[in-house]
Design an enzyme around this catalytic site. Structure first.
Site, PDB file in Angstrom:
ATOM      1  N   GLU A 214       0.810  -1.321   0.192  1.00 27.37           N
ATOM      2  CA  GLU A 214       0.113   0.077  -0.033  1.00 27.37           C
ATOM      3  C   GLU A 214       0.869   1.043  -0.036  1.00 27.37           C
ATOM      4  OE1 GLU A 214      -3.933   1.639   2.187  1.00 27.37           O
ATOM      5  OE2 GLU A 214      -2.499   0.863   3.447  1.00 27.37           O
TER       6      GLU A 214
ATOM      7  N   GLY B  69       3.277   1.904  11.134  1.00 26.50           N
ATOM      8  CA  GLY B  69       3.004   1.287  12.430  1.00 26.50           C
ATOM      9  C   GLY B  69       2.435  -0.195  12.244  1.00 26.50           C
ATOM     10  N   ALA B  70       1.610  -0.485  11.099  1.00 24.20           N
ATOM     11  CA  ALA B  70       1.148  -1.679  10.763  1.00 24.20           C
ATOM     12  C   ALA B  70       0.463  -1.548   9.391  1.00 24.20           C
ATOM     13  CB  ALA B  70       0.330  -2.154  12.047  1.00 24.20           C
ATOM     14  N   MET B  71       0.237  -2.744   8.951  1.00 27.42           N
ATOM     15  CA  MET B  71      -0.503  -2.738   7.628  1.00 27.42           C
ATOM     16  C   MET B  71      -1.586  -3.969   7.570  1.00 27.42           C
ATOM     17  SD  MET B  71      -0.904  -1.658   4.592  1.00 27.42           S
ATOM     18  CE  MET B  71      -2.030  -2.577   3.486  1.00 27.42           C
ATOM     19  N   GLU B  72      -2.703  -3.580   6.825  1.00 25.03           N
ATOM     20  CA  GLU B  72      -3.853  -4.559   7.247  1.00 25.03           C
ATOM     21  C   GLU B  72      -3.975  -5.485   6.219  1.00 25.03           C
ATOM     22  OE1 GLU B  72      -5.342  -1.004   4.695  1.00 25.03           O
ATOM     23  OE2 GLU B  72      -3.950  -1.430   6.670  1.00 25.03           O
ATOM     24  N   ASN B  73      -3.136  -5.891   5.639  1.00 31.48           N
ATOM     25  CA  ASN B  73      -3.021  -7.274   4.582  1.00 31.48           C
ATOM     26  C   ASN B  73      -4.123  -8.249   5.176  1.00 31.48           C
ATOM     27  OD1 ASN B  73      -0.583  -6.101   3.402  1.00 31.48           O
ATOM     28  ND2 ASN B  73       0.259  -6.812   5.240  1.00 31.48           N
TER      29      ASN B  73
ATOM     30  N   HIS C  94      -7.231  -1.236  15.246  1.00 32.69           N
ATOM     31  CA  HIS C  94      -7.306  -0.452  13.997  1.00 32.69           C
ATOM     32  C   HIS C  94      -7.244  -1.438  12.988  1.00 32.69           C
ATOM     33  CE1 HIS C  94      -6.444   3.121  11.465  1.00 32.69           C
ATOM     34  NE2 HIS C  94      -5.791   2.185  10.721  1.00 32.69           N
ATOM     35  N   GLU C  95      -6.186  -2.062  12.737  1.00 35.20           N
ATOM     36  CA  GLU C  95      -6.044  -3.152  11.842  1.00 35.20           C
ATOM     37  C   GLU C  95      -6.900  -4.211  11.543  1.00 35.20           C
ATOM     38  OE1 GLU C  95      -3.599  -2.440   9.841  1.00 35.20           O
ATOM     39  OE2 GLU C  95      -2.902  -0.600  11.477  1.00 35.20           O
TER      40      GLU C  95
ATOM     41  N   HIS D  54      -9.790  -2.765   9.818  1.00 41.09           N
ATOM     42  CA  HIS D  54      -9.742  -2.892   8.343  1.00 41.09           C
ATOM     43  C   HIS D  54     -10.054  -4.144   7.714  1.00 41.09           C
ATOM     44  CE1 HIS D  54      -7.823   0.881   7.348  1.00 41.09           C
ATOM     45  NE2 HIS D  54      -6.807   0.905   8.107  1.00 41.09           N
TER      46      HIS D  54
END
Length: 1026
Positions: free
Chosen positions: A295, A428-432, A464-465, A468
């Site tokens: 992303e 911080g993080a990624m919602e894959n 949060h993730e 998503h």
């Protein structure tokens, strides 16, 4: 880092220079070229004149200025003439060379021909320039705004590239990807092959898709009607990261084709795409892992694809790896088969329909712990030696997953959910989908070294993730202009879910602080609407900002409070159910809400005023008897004081909330929808006081008539708990905001915060300290240390008793611990009371125990920062940081303390080392620069560092990224002189047009201008008052 590496770092996609741009461009007349899929008029895109290649064809486009019309037309004519006359130059019709080397006189015929050509050229040019508002095309003169020639680019091989837009055409859509990858972590390269099944929507000869820095070695196309695969030509246009597959035959509507491409590339040396990370194992040996971050625009650098959110498809992924490593991807692993000596291939189950930016895979040697909930296996992965720090993450993920499934009434659709800690990770993080990646500090929690604030951080990021997985993954925004549908919703849901599942962590206070900070950004003239048109990669990267995240979440909170949670929840369930596995626009959400309100409220009409207008309203309240006169205008911190309000056309539909001294609890707060410039509210009785925007649930600032401000100030001093802690923090924020636009005097704001002697809650204290720190740093950075000390002294008098009351222990509720942490951090940084003495004693005990003695976790950072002020303390802290023993959160606190020193050499060393990324990871650089800039010598060093290393920074983090936004802001926001304003302007103007037009650059310049204005307006008053 003592020295910087001299090797040239590979340029990111948006800085690739194509060798074809060095040659004089050719002109191709597209009117003579057959095209089964011509571009529509509104699909034409123009590149900057400095780099575009012109190709003549059919279509239309508008130019903004008459001069541009004439100039472009002349260029088209001139280039066309040059190309058509190229053959003449090659013939012997002009000057002839004699055998002795001299030139003969041209023939009479030649001279006549040249004269005629010259006269014709001059005549045509004069016609072009003399005809008013005329655009010259092959069809003749067109008035402005009429049809003009379409401009196509040229591919790298010099051929016409059949697409001119940044966004892909909709004539072909992907259905499925079969992807095979083989990364080599030793050579830092990977090979791949992808087979894409596509469906043709409109007849075409070309398939346009994305590819970035991939070396394509083979490409074929197959169809059910063809007997065998047919080789296809690949045209590349790196400026847009696009390739065109030129089909051997027309691709017919409704038919399905399989496009196969073999390719190779390097693993990325940035934080995007398919990139390699080093780490140390349990034996302190250097190891490598490979992970992805796609992303927003990096899937195209790992495999050719239709890399836009709306082009959803299913994916079947296979990864070849060394036997000693393991792999993870979005879906569960289905089978592992040997393919060569020491090499095996992992095949994963076919995915659900999803966007390319959500695809993920990891090649590493990680361990995990797991729990199953409702048929979904939830696992947390980390390096083996750090597995003991992920238990809280697993418990939180299970609890939050269960909450979301119940709230949305839609089951999580995958069989597994992995949360993976990556040792080096920019975001911080990624919602894959099914494979969420995190920084270690946002996933690890250790009871011995992590504070309650660390626990809150880890839990909110997980919340949060996981949100998503529905907002963003199940239902995805159609294009990046509506990024807020992903990020605003996930941010809103993280705090809402935290309030329901972890109420003891008081997440709403963190949300309140973020809303205050976002409104500062949104009150600038260079702000943008939540939903903003974007095209280029830099514009898309810049959408990942506080406006998409926090403002998006704030207006959802405001809507939820106004229409009540039951209606809001039903609307969300409608939205998710109706658009599952699809792509949406903002209107789709409001339409889902309107189905529930059923005509009682037009949610779309209301909310469009919040997402399509930049900024937010200032609501002014004047009270007379039982009548409340209210009016709205845009709140704008303007550089010109007489122009502080904006265009009168700004109008919001504001769900006002208010409470009064006579409000009965079950009726409070009252609500009123202000959808006009002004209105009158009639109270049932006269009241002592009125307070608008209850708990700061609305996204607006409130100003009261002079008498009512004084009544509220007196109420705070007499009975502060008559208002909630959020309301008290809101009043502090609003009055200082109004000082900034000249509506309230600075002395009135200082009068209000005098009540803090009675305050015992962290939210109002934190907001007051934030506002006073802004003033302190402006004065301090101007070299007015005496006045700055008096500002601190004033705050010290208000908080003195509270500082003395604090204990350096783990005792107390979470609210008390946060209060203690906030107050002691301020006191020690400004040497108030006995704070520094106590902190130094604790640091020395810890140092003498070689770091084995435990410290109270909530004051650990304050202890480290105090200890780092001495040379011995700093060196010991650095040695502890560089050892493999400290946990992630503890190392983070150590690094912030190291960056708090005022030793110039140490600060330079820290920033350089972090940019290099070996001793200190580059992911920490933004945080280091922010901390360094807090001190007097540091804020100048930080700016110099950014200037000197700008090219390296944008190669590593990408132009427009959230990290670059933070770095620009942190290194400039405390400047308040004309000299610094000129310097910042000149620096960014000397860079590329893309750089100078970044929104964060414009914000930096406007902020400096506002700082200058604030000092001119308030400095004398401040000196007089103190």
């Amino acid at each position: 880092m003592e020295s910087f590496p001299h090797d040239r770092i590979q340029l990111p996609r948006n800085m690739i220079e194509n060798s074809m741009f060095e040659e004089e461009p050719d002109v191709v007349d597209l009117a003579k070229e057959p095209c089964l899929h011509p571009l529509e008029p509104d699909e034409v895109e123009y590149e900057p004149r400095s780099s575009r290649l012109l190709v003549r064809g059919l279509g239309e486009h508008e130019m903004d200025e008459d001069e541009e019309d004439y100039e472009s037309s002349a260029k088209l004519l001139g280039m066309s003439f040059m190309n058509r006359s190229a053959g003449l130059r090659n013939n012997a019709a002009g000057y002839r060379q004699n055998s002795d080397g001299s030139c003969s006189v041209p023939s009479t015929r030649t001279m006549v021909v040249c004269a005629v050509v010259l006269v014709i050229a001059i005549s045509v040019i004069m016609v072009i320039y003399l005809l008013p508002k005329c655009t010259f095309t092959k069809e003749g003169c067109h008035k402005k705004n009429h049809t003009m020639e379409l401009i196509y680019p040229l591919a790298t091989n010099g051929k016409r590239f059949p697409w001119a837009k940044i966004r892909l055409p909709s004539n072909v859509k992907p259905l499925h990807y079969d992807l095979v990858l083989q990364p080599n972590l030793t050579t830092n390269k990977f090979t791949g092959s992808v087979q894409i099944t596509v469906n043709v929507i409109q007849v075409t000869w070309n398939i346009i898709l994305h590819s970035s820095q991939l070396n394509i070695t083979k490409a074929t196309l197959t169809s059910a009607g063809w007997h065998q695969a047919k080789p296809v030509e690949i045209l590349e246009y790196p400026m847009h990261d696009q390739i065109a597959v030129v089909a051997p035959d027309a691709l017919l509507v409704g038919q399905t084709y399989n496009l196969s491409i073999d390719y190779s590339s390097n693993l990325s040396d940035t934080y995007s795409g398919f990139y390699r990370v080093s780490y140390k194992d349990e034996q302190a040996e250097k190891r490598w892992l490979a992970a992805t971050q796609f992303e927003p625009l990096a899937a195209r650098s790992a495999f050719p694809c239709f890399d836009e959110p709306a082009f959803k498809a299913t994916f079947l992924i296979k990864i070849k790896r060394d036997e000693q490593r393991s792999t993870l991807s979005n879906m569960p692993k289905k089978v592992t088969i040997p393919v060569a000596d020491g090499i095996v291939q992992d095949e994963f189950s076919e995915s659900l329909k999803m966007s390319t930016y959500l695809v993920a895979f990891i090649v590493a040697d990680l361990k995990n712990i797991s729990k199953e909930i409702n048929g979904t296996l939830v696992s947390v992965y980390a390096m083996p030696q750090k597995l003991g720090q992920v238990e809280h993450a697993l418990d939180a993920a299970v609890k939050l997953l269960e909450f979301y499934q119940k709230y949305f009434q839609i089951e999580y659709p995958l069989q597994k959910l992995d949360l993976v800690a990556i040792p080096d990770f920019q975001a911080g993080a990624m919602e894959n989908w099914g494979l969420i990646t995190f920084r270690e500090t946002t996933l690890f929690y250790d009871n011995k070294t992590s504070s309650v604030m660390d626990k809150k951080l880890v839990t909110t990021v997980i919340a949060h993730e996981l949100a998503h997985q529905w907002f963003g993954n199940l239902v995805t925004m159609e294009w990046w202009n509506d990024l807020w549908l992903n990020e605003g919703f996930a941010t809103f849901m993280e705090y809402f879910a935290m309030e329901k599942t972890f109420p003891e962590l008081l997440a709403d206070e963190e949300f309140l602080k973020l809303r205050f900070k976002t409104m500062m950004k949104d009150s600038l003239n260079v702000s943008r609407p939540i939903s903003s048109a974007v095209q280029s990669s830099e514009q898309i990267e810049e959408m990942f900002d506080a406006l998409s995240y926090i403002k998006g979440a704030s207006i959802l909170l405001m809507l939820q409070k106004y229409i009540k949670n039951d209606i809001f929840q039903a609307g969300l369930q409608n939205y998710l159910y109706d658009h599952s596995y699809g792509s949406t626009r903002s209107d789709d959400l409001w339409d889902s809400m309107n189905k529930i309100t059923n005509g009682t409220l037009d949610v779309k009409k209301l909310m469009k005023t919040w997402i399509l207008q930049k900024g937010f309203p200032l609501v002014t309240v004047k009270r007379k008897g039982k009548s409340l006169y209210i009016q709205q205008e845009r709140f704008l911190r303007s550089v010109e004081s007489e122009n502080w309000t904006s265009d009168a056309s700004y109008l919001w539909h504001i769900p006002l909330s208010y409470t009064t001294s006579g409000c009965i609890s079950f009726l409070c707060p009252y609500a009123y929808l202000l959808d006009q410039k002004s209105a009158t509210i009639e109270l049932q009785e006269e009241v002592e006081w009125v307070k608008f925007n209850v708990d700061m649930d609305g996204y607006y600032v409130v100003h009261y008539a002079e008498g009512d401000w004084q009544i509220l100030i007196d109420l705070l001093k007499r009975e502060p708990t008559a208002l909630s802690a959020n309301d008290r923090a809101h009043l502090i924020n609003n009055i200082f905001s109004l000082v900034g636009i000249g509506k309230v005097s600075l002395l009135k704001a200082f009068d209000l915060i005098d009540y803090l002697v009675k305050e015992n809650h962290s939210a109002p204290i934190t907001q007051a300290l934030f506002q006073m720190n802004l003033i302190y740093h402006l004065i301090d950075k101007r070299g007015m240390q005496d006045l700055a000390a008096r500002v601190v002294g004033r705050v010290g008098k208000l908080l003195g008793s509270k500082i003395d009351e604090q204990t350096w222990t783990e005792n107390g509720t979470l609210s008390e611990k946060e209060f203690r942490s906030t107050v002691l951090a301020f006191a020690c940084s400004h040497h108030l009371g006995n704070c520094s003495t106590t902190a130094t004693e604790l640091f020395n005990k810890w140092k003498n125990s070689n770091g084995t003695q435990s410290l109270p976790t909530d004051v650990m950072k304050t202890v480290f920062t105090t200890g780092a002020k001495t040379d011995d303390g700093w060196k010991f802290l650095l040695s502890m940081y560089m050892s493999s023993d400290p946990e992630a959160e503890e190392k983070h606190k150590m690094l912030e303390a190291l960056a708090s020193t005022e030793d110039v050499r140490k600060l330079i060393w820290l920033m350089q080392r972090s940019l290099e990324g070996d001793v200190i990871r580059a992911q920490e650089l933004s945080h280091i620069i922010t901390t360094v800039s807090q001190s007097v010598p540091g804020h100048l060093l930080a700016w110099d560092f950014v200037k000197e290393n700008w090219e390296k920074l944008i190669r590593k983090f990408h132009l427009g990224s959230y990290t670059i936004q933070n770095i620009v802001t942190a290194s400039t926001f405390q400047f308040s002189t004309e000299a610094h304003l000129r310097e910042v302007k000149a620096f960014f103007e000397s860079k590329s047009e893309e750089t100078s037009q970044l929104r964060c650059v414009k914000e930096a310049i406007e902020t400096i201008q506002l700082n200058i204005q604030w000092m001119e307006t308030n400095l004398a008053k401040l000196q007089q008052w103190l």
